[in-house]
Design a protein around this motif. Structure first.
Motif, PDB file in Angstrom:
ATOM      1  N   GLU A 160      -4.007  18.914   1.349  1.00 31.49           N
ATOM      2  CA  GLU A 160      -3.479  18.067   0.278  1.00 31.49           C
ATOM      3  C   GLU A 160      -2.371  18.772  -0.502  1.00 31.49           C
ATOM      4  O   GLU A 160      -1.334  18.189  -0.798  1.00 31.49           O
ATOM      5  CB  GLU A 160      -4.606  17.644  -0.672  1.00 31.49           C
TER       6      GLU A 160
ATOM      7  N   ASN B 287       1.580  17.765  -0.688  1.00 29.09           N
ATOM      8  CA  ASN B 287       2.250  17.466  -1.958  1.00 29.09           C
ATOM      9  C   ASN B 287       3.540  18.251  -2.090  1.00 29.09           C
ATOM     10  O   ASN B 287       4.550  17.726  -2.567  1.00 29.09           O
ATOM     11  CB  ASN B 287       1.321  17.796  -3.137  1.00 29.09           C
TER      12      ASN B 287
ATOM     13  N   LYS C 125       4.209   7.705  -5.496  1.00 28.40           N
ATOM     14  CA  LYS C 125       4.722   7.438  -4.160  1.00 28.40           C
ATOM     15  C   LYS C 125       4.706   5.986  -3.712  1.00 28.40           C
ATOM     16  O   LYS C 125       5.462   5.604  -2.834  1.00 28.40           O
ATOM     17  CB  LYS C 125       3.992   8.339  -3.154  1.00 28.40           C
TER      18      LYS C 125
ATOM     19  N   GLY D   5       1.493  11.821   1.262  1.00 27.61           N
ATOM     20  CA  GLY D   5       0.441  11.280   0.406  1.00 27.61           C
ATOM     21  C   GLY D   5       0.837   9.928  -0.136  1.00 27.61           C
ATOM     22  O   GLY D   5       1.982   9.513  -0.015  1.00 27.61           O
TER      23      GLY D   5
ATOM     24  N   ALA E 189      -5.800  13.148  -4.548  1.00 27.51           N
ATOM     25  CA  ALA E 189      -6.053  14.548  -4.223  1.00 27.51           C
ATOM     26  C   ALA E 189      -6.206  15.412  -5.466  1.00 27.51           C
ATOM     27  O   ALA E 189      -7.212  16.106  -5.633  1.00 27.51           O
ATOM     28  CB  ALA E 189      -4.931  15.078  -3.336  1.00 27.51           C
TER      29      ALA E 189
HETATM   30 MG    MG Z   1      -0.985  14.154  -2.328  1.00 26.10          MG
END
Ligand code: MG
Ligand code: ADP
Length: 616
Positions: free
Chosen positions: A31, A35, A81, A95, A100
């Motif tokens: 994760e 990111n 996002k 992601g 997360a």
């Molecule tokens: Mg993420």
């Protein structure tokens, strides 16, 4: 009666949700790396201590966050996002669920530092159990650093569930590789307990693959590249000779996301069909790009499965792209082509492989080389290929289909004794052992004879010898006169480090020497000088092969790998002396009748049964 339903406090809800996303240190690593990639970083550093159990830190030089965004990022369902459901169908980031960081903050103590490009100072937040402890300004470079400490400190049940450090570290390395491989133009490093395990400079995909999987792939990668309106595929497959016993080096990425797909794997294996042994696995790193609308990535975050709108097209496309590449590589002579020029000009090599040719070629000693080097003909024409196979492997009696004929009734099980000890009692004559097909040893006594498979038998002998060595009778070592160094892929370094202690007992004296290198100071007396390196590489290979098998301990896997690796192979001519000591050692074993993996080492045949066959 009072009402009984109530809302869970945030930290508990987050902890429960975290169970889905963060199952082990490696899931947090994935994760955080993703990111950093999403933030547009060109440099990403991963630092772990105690296999991530005490620290996982990711430092990137990406776009950073504002003060408010930094706080918001830890809220559940907080993401920059996507805005609405349509966005899901053209998602370009790794992601999008916004889960997360919230999950991580629920199960670890987190310190986040972040600064955007035009800001003069950054912000630093400390948070644990989903509660912000403090936020203050901090001087730093552009980018983000997230450190999560003491994973599962507040969920002891989960903490206890974690595996040993080597095992958790291996999971971390796997995740790291998957991300690093799909972004060769980002610099990645991985430091574990202060030691740098990976240092991956920016470069081409090919360079990245070689950096990760090791130099041995350098001249052995075949490029795959095929573009259509529907989808593109690019990447590399290993030449057939690089196929290994382990499935390890196989990577599929769809729109840069690592996926596992038995279906697509099957497509690639099919393209390699007949070029590699049935139980070996070719290396591949293949990237498929297609319209996000054609895939459903809205699956579980930790699952790597994927759904394609039209699976069959993807399958056919992948298979033909790989076939095509393999065909090209075998037609075009390459620098590492091994046949000398006089041989290369022979008809057998240059002309297509016809029915007629088969017969003439088969009788020449070139045949084997030919069949391994020039696979292109076979790729184009499968039906011919089938034929060729039959030809190459002379017909064997088909079990069960023609019961009763003379040949069939000679099968071992008709004769084999219920218990191997029966034949034991009468002494075997080891003065004159016959070797058949350079594979089977025939040994007789008054009661009958036994046929020993030399490789299986030797595997048993070595296995028990090694077991004793680990019990405190170390194997004799011969010191190398000119110590060799062995350079390994970083993943193998992790594995070998786990094994150094036990290997020492087994006669291998290895010393770490720099980052990915070991010096071979000594090897077991019966490993040939000159083949120490290959012996070790093959052993590691086999060890990893067993690694997926959880039922064996580390030691057991090592024993089995070494025994398998060092055993005399079928097809090797043996001297009387060698045969004699093999047979004697076999019957000194605790379980002489099977290999560690349960294959028989010998079959016994009673003389009386033979007599019966001849009406006596
Ligand atoms: Mg993420
Ligand atoms: P997601 O990645 O699904 O959006 P996360 O919980 O992983 O959810 O992250 C939440 C948000 O925090 C991201 O959408 C992003 O805006 C921000 N963020 C997380 N990590 C970073 C980072 N390394 N650099 C910049 N922004 C980040």
């Amino acid at each position: 009666m009072p009402d009984i339903i109530h809302l869970l406090p945030d930290n508990i809800a987050n902890q429960i949700a975290a169970g889905e996303v963060i199952q082990r240190p490696a899931s947090a690593v994935k994760e955080l790396l993703e990111n950093a990639v999403d933030a547009g970083a060109t440099e990403i550093k991963l630092i772990v201590n105690d296999a991530g159990k005490s620290l996982i830190q990711v430092i990137d030089n990406g776009k950073g966050m504002s003060d408010t965004d930094a706080r918001m990022s830890f809220e559940r369902h907080a993401t920059s996002k996507i805005q609405n459901i349509e966005d899901l169908f053209h998602i370009k980031t790794m992601g999008f669920r916004g889960e997360a960081l919230a999950s991580i903050a629920a199960v670890a103590q987190v310190e986040l530092k972040s600064k955007r490009e035009n800001e003069t100072v950054g912000t630093c937040i400390e948070i644990d159990n989903s509660v912000v402890r403090k936020q203050e300004a901090v001087a730093m470079q552009q980018g983000t650093s997230i450190a999560m400490k003491n994973l599962f400190f507040n969920v002891p049940a989960r903490r206890n569930f974690l595996k040993s450090n080597p095992s958790e570290l291996r999971h971390i390395v796997d995740e790291f590789i998957r991300v690093a491989m799909s972004f060769p133009d980002i610099f990645f490093s991985l430091t574990s307990n202060g030691q740098q395990v990976f240092h991956l400079e920016r470069g081409t995909l090919k360079q990245r693959i070689v950096q990760i999987l090791g130099n041995s792939y350098n001249a052995r990668l075949v490029s795959v590249q095929e573009n259509t309106d529907y989808m593109n595929i690019y990447g590399f497959v290993g030449k057939p000779e690089t196929a290994k016993k382990t499935r390890g080096d196989q990577y599929f990425f769809v729109n840069n996301r690592f996926i596992k797909s038995a279906y697509l794997n099957h497509a690639v294996m099919g393209a390699f069909d007949e070029m590699i042994g049935r139980d070996s696995f070719p290396m591949y790193a293949l990237f498929i790009d297609l319209d996000p609308a054609q895939v459903d990535i809205n699956v579980h975050p930790t699952k790597q499965e994927i759904k394609f709108e039209d699976e069959k097209i993807v399958y056919a496309f992948v298979q033909s792209a790989v076939k095509h590449s393999l065909a090209q590589f075998s037609i075009t002579p390459t620098l590492d082509f091994e046949l000398d020029s006089s041989i290369q000009n022979l008809d057998a090599v240059t002309k297509p492989f016809t029915e007629e040719r088969k017969t003439s070629v088969a009788s020449s000693s070139l045949y084997n080389t030919f069949s391994q080097k020039h696979q292109a003909h076979f790729i184009e024409n499968r039906s011919e290929l089938k034929h060729w196979k039959d030809f190459y492997e002379p017909a064997r009696p088909q079990g069960g289909s023609n019961e009763g004929n003379q040949q069939q009734s000679l099968r071992a099980q008709d004769f084999s004794l219920p218990d191997h000890t029966v034949l034991h009692h009468a002494p075997f004559s080891v003065s004159d052992i016959a070797q058949l097909h350079n594979t089977y040893l025939v040994v007789q006594n008054d009661a009958g004879f036994i046929v020993i498979h030399q490789q299986n038998a030797h595997e048993r002998v070595l296995y028990e010898r090694f077991m004793k060595a680990l019990d405190g009778k170390p194997i004799a070592t011969q010191q190398s006169l000119f110590p060799l160094t062995i350079e390994l892929a970083p993943t193998d370094v992790v594995v070998l480090n786990e094994l150094l202690g036990d290997l020492n007992y087994l006669g291998y004296h290895l010393e770490p020497f720099g980052k990915n290198t070991f010096v071979i100071q000594g090897t077991p007396a019966d490993v040939d000088q000159g083949s120490e390196k290959t012996a070790l590489e093959k052993m590691l290979e086999q060890y990893k092969h067993f690694s997926s098998d959880l039922k064996y301990s580390k030691r057991e896997k090592l024993l089995r790998s070494l025994a398998w690796q060092q055993a005399i192979k079928a097809g090797k001519a043996l001297t009387q002396k060698e045969m004699k000591s093999l047979v004697e050692e076999l019957f000194m074993c605790t379980s002489p009748n099977i290999t560690p993996n349960g294959k028989p080492t010998y079959s016994a045949f009673k003389k009386t049964e033979l007599d019966k066959l001849f009406g006596r």
